[in-house]
Design an enzyme around this catalytic site. Structure first.
Site, PDB file in Angstrom:
ATOM      1  N   ALA A  70       0.840  -1.199   0.000  1.00 34.99           N
ATOM      2  CA  ALA A  70       0.000   0.000   0.000  1.00 34.99           C
ATOM      3  C   ALA A  70       0.870   1.242   0.000  1.00 34.99           C
ATOM      4  O   ALA A  70       2.008   1.228   0.482  1.00 34.99           O
ATOM      5  CB  ALA A  70      -0.921   0.002   1.223  1.00 34.99           C
ATOM      6  N   ASP A  71       0.316   2.306  -0.543  1.00 34.43           N
ATOM      7  CA  ASP A  71       0.984   3.599  -0.490  1.00 34.43           C
ATOM      8  C   ASP A  71      -0.078   4.679  -0.365  1.00 34.43           C
ATOM      9  O   ASP A  71      -1.070   4.664  -1.089  1.00 34.43           O
ATOM     10  CB  ASP A  71       1.837   3.846  -1.733  1.00 34.43           C
ATOM     11  CG  ASP A  71       2.714   5.067  -1.544  1.00 34.43           C
ATOM     12  OD1 ASP A  71       3.679   4.983  -0.756  1.00 34.43           O
ATOM     13  OD2 ASP A  71       2.415   6.118  -2.141  1.00 34.43           O
ATOM     14  N   THR A  72       0.143   5.602   0.557  1.00 36.23           N
ATOM     15  CA  THR A  72      -0.795   6.696   0.792  1.00 36.23           C
ATOM     16  C   THR A  72      -0.144   8.009   0.404  1.00 36.23           C
ATOM     17  O   THR A  72       1.006   8.279   0.773  1.00 36.23           O
ATOM     18  CB  THR A  72      -1.212   6.744   2.280  1.00 36.23           C
ATOM     19  OG1 THR A  72      -1.804   5.492   2.632  1.00 36.23           O
ATOM     20  CG2 THR A  72      -2.212   7.872   2.539  1.00 36.23           C
TER      21      THR A  72
END
Length: 192
Positions: A70-72
């Site tokens: 995941a990457d925010t």
């Protein structure tokens, strides 16, 4: 392979805590890849690429396993606000967000044991109330913003900064649980 635990390709304690709220069994194996935006890369493409690269990096060293990356990112006026370089950069970001709306997008990538990859995104609109210079400086002095995209933790000292939110709260923390649960259900990793 579905009886083996999912691997979370992240060192984020926030993602670990959020994923722990689902019924999936998982282990943590951070990807440790460079997080640099390519020239001209659109914010959404950037988040998706990083989520996929994280998941694929771990899948390459843990074959036959399901891996979640995941990457925010935080975006204001098409500017991606990464993790701040220093306290002055954190203050700059918070001043930019003060009294305005911004987007928090998390890209989630699930790599299956056969290498098939599904990458999806969740976006939450967040509006900050106007922040005083004293509030900004006091918050940055805690050093909490230093490892957070956009220089804030909505679940921490910045909890009172947002006066409006449209979308999933857990997404702003770092992992959209509704989306992740749906992806894990489709993969057969959690019950329906």
């Amino acid at each position: 392979m579905k009886n083996l635990p999912l691997i979370l390709a992240s060192a984020s304690p926030r993602r670990l805590e959020l994923l722990g709220q689902t019924s999936v069994k998982f282990e943590v194996d951070p990807a440790h890849i460079p997080e640099e935006r390519n020239t001209g890369e659109k914010p959404l493409d950037y988040a998706c690429r990083l989520a996929e690269e994280k998941a694929r990096a771990v899948a390459a060293r843990r074959p036959g396993r399901y891996v979640l990356g995941a990457d925010t990112i935080v975006v204001a006026d098409e500017h991606v606000l990464e993790k701040p370089f220093d306290h002055a950069d954190a203050e700059r970001m918070l001043r930019l967000l003060s009294g305005r709306e911004h987007e928090v997008t998390t890209a989630v990538s699930l790599v299956a044991p056969d290498g098939k990859t599904e990458t999806r995104t969740s976006t939450t609109l967040v509006r900050f109330r106007s922040l005083s210079d004293t509030e900004i400086k006091s918050y940055v002095a805690t050093s909490e913003p230093m490892d957070k995209a956009g220089a804030y933790a909505i679940q921490g000292g910045a909890a009172g900064f947002a006066d409006r939110m449209e979308g999933e709260y857990s997404n702003v923390v770092g992992l959209p649980l509704q989306l992740v649960s749906e992806m894990l259900r489709r993969a057969g990793l959690i019950g329906s």
